[in-house]
Enzyme design. Structure first.
Site, mmCIF file in Angstrom:
data_model
loop_
_atom_site.group_PDB
_atom_site.id
_atom_site.type_symbol
_atom_site.label_atom_id
_atom_site.label_comp_id
_atom_site.label_asym_id
_atom_site.label_seq_id
_atom_site.Cartn_x
_atom_site.Cartn_y
_atom_site.Cartn_z
ATOM 1 N N ASP A 181 -6.894 -2.690 -7.706
ATOM 2 C CA ASP A 181 -7.388 -3.348 -6.504
ATOM 3 C C ASP A 181 -7.609 -4.824 -6.798
ATOM 4 O OD1 ASP A 181 -8.319 -2.460 -3.665
ATOM 5 O OD2 ASP A 181 -9.687 -4.036 -4.306
ATOM 6 N N ARG A 230 -3.854 6.458 0.879
ATOM 7 C CA ARG A 230 -4.415 7.630 1.554
ATOM 8 C C ARG A 230 -3.469 8.337 2.509
ATOM 9 N NH1 ARG A 230 -9.748 4.519 3.319
ATOM 10 N NH2 ARG A 230 -8.174 2.878 3.195
ATOM 11 N N ARG A 260 0.824 -1.216 0.000
ATOM 12 C CA ARG A 260 0.000 0.000 0.000
ATOM 13 C C ARG A 260 0.853 1.260 0.000
ATOM 14 N NH1 ARG A 260 -5.701 -0.663 1.562
ATOM 15 N NH2 ARG A 260 -6.190 -2.491 0.343
HETATM 16 O O1 1CP Z 1 0.411 0.828 -3.600
HETATM 17 C C1 1CP Z 1 -0.493 -0.013 -3.525
HETATM 18 O O2 1CP Z 1 -0.384 -1.109 -2.929
HETATM 19 C C2 1CP Z 1 -1.792 0.364 -4.168
HETATM 20 C C3 1CP Z 1 -2.476 -0.691 -4.939
HETATM 21 C C4 1CP Z 1 -3.431 -1.557 -4.103
HETATM 22 C C5 1CP Z 1 -3.285 -2.907 -3.793
HETATM 23 C C6 1CP Z 1 -2.086 -3.800 -4.093
HETATM 24 C C7 1CP Z 1 -4.685 -1.142 -3.586
HETATM 25 C C8 1CP Z 1 -5.242 0.217 -3.672
HETATM 26 N N1 1CP Z 1 -5.301 -2.242 -3.052
HETATM 27 C C9 1CP Z 1 -4.478 -3.322 -3.137
HETATM 28 C C10 1CP Z 1 -4.750 -4.695 -2.730
HETATM 29 C C11 1CP Z 1 -5.913 -4.999 -1.863
HETATM 30 N N2 1CP Z 1 -7.174 -4.488 -1.925
HETATM 31 C C12 1CP Z 1 -5.890 -5.985 -0.837
HETATM 32 C C13 1CP Z 1 -4.709 -6.861 -0.523
HETATM 33 C C14 1CP Z 1 -3.726 -6.208 0.387
HETATM 34 C C15 1CP Z 1 -4.125 -6.128 1.849
HETATM 35 O O3 1CP Z 1 -4.338 -7.160 2.485
HETATM 36 O O4 1CP Z 1 -4.210 -4.992 2.329
HETATM 37 C C16 1CP Z 1 -7.170 -6.022 -0.261
HETATM 38 C C17 1CP Z 1 -7.634 -6.906 0.877
HETATM 39 C C18 1CP Z 1 -7.991 -5.074 -0.948
HETATM 40 C C19 1CP Z 1 -9.439 -4.804 -0.735
HETATM 41 C C20 1CP Z 1 -9.721 -3.394 -0.382
HETATM 42 N N3 1CP Z 1 -9.417 -2.339 -1.190
HETATM 43 C C21 1CP Z 1 -10.349 -2.883 0.774
HETATM 44 C C22 1CP Z 1 -10.973 -3.709 1.878
HETATM 45 C C23 1CP Z 1 -10.044 -3.983 3.016
HETATM 46 C C24 1CP Z 1 -10.754 -4.804 4.093
HETATM 47 O O5 1CP Z 1 -10.545 -4.464 5.260
HETATM 48 O O6 1CP Z 1 -11.502 -5.735 3.785
HETATM 49 C C25 1CP Z 1 -10.365 -1.487 0.669
HETATM 50 C C26 1CP Z 1 -10.925 -0.487 1.657
HETATM 51 C C27 1CP Z 1 -9.750 -1.164 -0.588
HETATM 52 C C28 1CP Z 1 -9.622 0.193 -1.173
HETATM 53 C C29 1CP Z 1 -8.281 0.606 -1.628
HETATM 54 N N4 1CP Z 1 -7.458 -0.117 -2.474
HETATM 55 C C30 1CP Z 1 -6.337 0.591 -2.750
HETATM 56 C C31 1CP Z 1 -6.436 1.854 -2.050
HETATM 57 C C32 1CP Z 1 -5.430 2.964 -2.122
HETATM 58 C C33 1CP Z 1 -7.656 1.860 -1.361
HETATM 59 C C34 1CP Z 1 -8.236 3.011 -0.551
HETATM 60 C C35 1CP Z 1 -9.444 3.495 -1.238
HETATM 61 C C36 1CP Z 1 -9.695 4.966 -1.135
HETATM 62 O O7 1CP Z 1 -8.828 5.801 -1.423
HETATM 63 O O8 1CP Z 1 -10.852 5.316 -0.877
#
Ligand code: 1CP
Length: 344
Positions: A75, A29, A25
């Protein structure tokens, strides 16, 4: 040229004076630059569907901290969205599915996965690859079949995914059918990302932690292994290193090694993992508790030095956190951490 990058060297299990650094990540944000772009989009997935914006976002942490690898900005939920489950991101709630999988018929009736429907992702990969410095590798990624199934059945995020666990216990055969469909989709999706320019792949099994050892193997690792086998047997993807991140998995070091991943990304609390058993078999990544970045510089230094000492002699260690950077972390702390590792 790209083969000389320290990230790819570490993935080949070479011992290096300074480990390569990137952060899960790393675009997100916590960065003011990210928030400035994010405010132009109501729905997060609409932002992911814009390849120029994804390129800009993926480059932000590379420019800010001179990291050794970039990750595709997208994502893991693009695949369920492409299956027609219609994923929306609701402020303060996370992902919410308009058409979650509610009954066994929904699995039989899933529309076939068309990898072309995610062409916006491959365009983002190509844009990022063309914009990155030529010696910085790009990581493509997908969610594990299990993690994607869990969101698809639950219809949203959850602490324990109770509905999902109930569903797979009542309908194990259909659960396996869903997992096979997702595995095939992940393969086609990752192959397209590699064709578009991804140098490395990471598979996120972010909900590995909710399964016991037997179910973890049965519902998750079995499918990760077939996905990795398919990638290793395909002429386009056979030489691409594969990193597996499994969140706090309740299993032995051996079963993680058995997945055939080239590198394991260690969750921060995985203290039972046997590093010696992994040596010369696999590269390792991560393991630092991201919460330490909310503490003082002295506390960060102490924990980081402890971790670097732990992996000092390990051939193929990649510096990273044990999970993602959270929105409450200050970018200055990320800069401090990066310099600390490089100066060690
Ligand atoms: O630099 C980076 O890593 C950005 C690219 C990226 C990646 C690799 C994002 C952007 N998401 C992910 C993978 C991702 N998405 C995972 C696997 C990694 C982990 O375990 O954290 C998962 C579970 C998600 C699902 C997801 N995406 C959620 C739900 C989390 C949960 O608690 O169930 C959420 C809230 C997101 C949104 C998201 N994805 C990425 C960003 C920057 C954001 C924030 C959204 C926003 O700005 O509103």
């Amino acid at each position: 040229m790209i083969d000389d990058s320290i990230f790819l060297k570490a993935l080949r299990k070479e011992k290096l004076p300074v480990p390569p650094i990137w952060y899960m990540r790393q675009a997100g944000r916590y960065m003011p630059e990210y928030r400035a772009v994010r405010k132009n989009f109501k729905n997060f997935l609409d932002m992911c569907k814009n390849p120029e914006v994804c390129c800009e976002l993926a480059l932000q942490p590379i420019d800010a901290f001179k990291l050794d690898a970039a990750i595709l900005f997208s994502d893991i939920l693009t695949i369920p969205d492409a299956f027609g489950l219609e994923v929306q991101f609701i402020e303060n709630e996370g992902p919410v599915f308009q058409n979650p999988i509610e009954k066994v018929d929904d699995i039989d009736n899933l529309m076939p996965f068309d990898p072309e429907s995610l062409s916006y992702v491959y365009e983002a990969v190509t844009n990022i690859k063309n914009t990155l410095p030529s010696n910085i590798p790009l990581i493509g990624f997908c969610g594990s079949p299990w993690t994607l199934a869990a969101y698809s059945i639950e219809g949203r995020s959850s602490k324990d995914f109770k509905k999902t666990i109930g569903f797979i216990k009542e309908n194990p055969d259909k659960a396996h059918l869903l997992l096979s469909k997702l595995t095939d989709a992940c393969f086609l999706y990752l192959r397209k990302q590699v064709q578009a320019g991804a140098d490395v792949i990471q598979i996120f099994d972010s909900w590995a932690n909710i399964l016991d050892a037997e179910d973890l193997n049965n519902y998750s690792f079995q499918y990760i292994k077939s996905l990795i086998d398919a990638l290793k047997n395909d002429s386009i993807t056979s030489n691409i290193p594969i990193i597996l991140f499994a969140r706090d998995p309740k299993c032995s070091t051996e079963s993680l090694l058995d997945t055939s991943a080239d590198c394991l990304s260690l969750y921060w609390s995985m203290n039972n993992f046997n590093i010696r058993l992994a040596e010369n078999k696999i590269a390792l990544q991560g393991n630092l508790d991201p919460k330490i970045l909310l503490e003082s510089e002295n506390a960060i230094k102490k924990e980081t030095h402890k971790l670097l000492e732990k992996f000092k002699d390990f051939p193929g260690y990649i510096f990273n956190l044990g999970h993602g950077l959270t929105p409450d972390i200050c970018p200055n702390k990320v800069k401090y951490l990066t310099e600390l590792v490089r100066d060690y």
